[in-house]
Design an enzyme around this catalytic site. Structure first.
Site, PDB file in Angstrom:
ATOM      1  N   ARG A 150       0.923  -1.126   0.119  1.00  0.00           N
ATOM      2  CA  ARG A 150       0.054  -0.026  -0.213  1.00  0.00           C
ATOM      3  C   ARG A 150       0.868   1.018  -0.172  1.00  0.00           C
ATOM      4  O   ARG A 150       1.743   1.494   0.663  1.00  0.00           O
ATOM      5  CB  ARG A 150      -0.993   0.034   1.083  1.00  0.00           C
ATOM      6  CG  ARG A 150      -1.828   1.322   1.087  1.00  0.00           C
ATOM      7  CD  ARG A 150      -3.204   0.846   1.422  1.00  0.00           C
ATOM      8  NE  ARG A 150      -4.013   2.121   1.068  1.00  0.00           N
ATOM      9  CZ  ARG A 150      -5.180   2.340   1.741  1.00  0.00           C
ATOM     10  NH1 ARG A 150      -5.547   1.400   2.647  1.00  0.00           N
ATOM     11  NH2 ARG A 150      -6.097   3.426   1.328  1.00  0.00           N
ATOM     12  N   ARG A 194      -6.429  -1.085  -4.224  1.00  0.00           N
ATOM     13  CA  ARG A 194      -5.451  -1.106  -3.269  1.00  0.00           C
ATOM     14  C   ARG A 194      -5.054  -2.842  -2.966  1.00  0.00           C
ATOM     15  O   ARG A 194      -6.007  -3.455  -2.811  1.00  0.00           O
ATOM     16  CB  ARG A 194      -5.652  -0.394  -2.017  1.00  0.00           C
ATOM     17  CG  ARG A 194      -6.891  -0.427  -1.273  1.00  0.00           C
ATOM     18  CD  ARG A 194      -7.008   0.714  -0.438  1.00  0.00           C
ATOM     19  NE  ARG A 194      -8.463   0.580   0.084  1.00  0.00           N
ATOM     20  CZ  ARG A 194      -9.688   0.801  -0.628  1.00  0.00           C
ATOM     21  NH1 ARG A 194     -10.003   0.945  -1.846  1.00  0.00           N
ATOM     22  NH2 ARG A 194     -10.902   0.856   0.177  1.00  0.00           N
ATOM     23  N   ASP A 251      -9.126  -1.084   8.344  1.00  0.00           N
ATOM     24  CA  ASP A 251      -9.577  -0.065   8.913  1.00  0.00           C
ATOM     25  C   ASP A 251      -9.938  -0.476  10.401  1.00  0.00           C
ATOM     26  O   ASP A 251     -10.390  -1.796  10.691  1.00  0.00           O
ATOM     27  CB  ASP A 251     -11.075   0.224   8.139  1.00  0.00           C
ATOM     28  CG  ASP A 251     -10.985   0.878   6.950  1.00  0.00           C
ATOM     29  OD1 ASP A 251      -9.962   1.740   6.954  1.00  0.00           O
ATOM     30  OD2 ASP A 251     -11.913   0.928   6.297  1.00  0.00           O
TER      31      ASP A 251
END
Length: 181
Positions: free
Chosen positions: A85, A96, A101
């Site tokens: 990334r 990506r 998260d």
């Protein structure tokens, strides 16, 4: 130590690793960051927001973390970088190799330039809610009312093109090298 929930996604190969292999490798790395990590199944999901891209492979991970939300964010971003990334070369919500998260960090509520907890779009994303609700019932410290709230949020969503790709036992076997039963 608070229980955290992470949402992971990948829709782009990196360094000859497929999106599924990137998720497996990222989960191995997360085992060094979190205690008692538990992995969901992997789901194939239609891209949201920017729809002209390959489907995502999504999943959730829960475990305990002994540090601050900002420290966990830094650890997750390091794992993302190791797996290809590079935010400088991406556009928001685009393809990506790895996205991690922080969805929940115990009962923590915060909003800063770098991090919002709980994740601000948690309840609009089937690709997060479905795997999260799959694993949280296995955690003795999760409140029933929280499970009911997230289940209601999931039930209120229109179908978003999320389908089971690989069961949690098979995925866990690939990560740990053993079956969880």
């Amino acid at each position: 130590m608070p229980r955290v929930v992470l949402g992971l996604g990948s829709n782009k190969s990196y360094n000859s690793l497929s999106p599924l292999e990137l998720l497996q490798s990222a989960c191995r790395a997360l085992c060094g960051v979190m205690q008692d990590a538990l992995f969901s199944s992997v789901y194939r999901s239609k891209a949201m927001y920017v729809t002209d891209q390959d489907d995502f492979y999504n999943m959730a991970v829960t475990g305990r973390y002994d540090g601050s939300p900002d420290e966990l964010l830094a650890a997750c971003q390091h794992i993302e970088a190791v797996h290809g990334r590079d935010r400088r070369k991406e556009f928001r919500n685009g393809p990506r190799p790895l996205d991690i998260d922080i969805e929940l960090f115990g009962d923590e509520r915060m909003h800063s330039a770098r991090l919002t907890l709980p994740h601000e779009r948690l309840c609009e994303r089937e690709f997060v809610l479905r795997p999260m609700l799959e694993i949280l019932p296995f955690c003795a410290d999760v409140k029933r009312e929280d499970l009911e709230r997230y289940a209601a949020a999931l039930a209120s969503l229109e179908a978003q093109g999320v389908e089971l790709l690989l069961g949690r036992n098979e995925f866990t076997e690939a990560v740990y090298g053993r079956n969880i039963g």
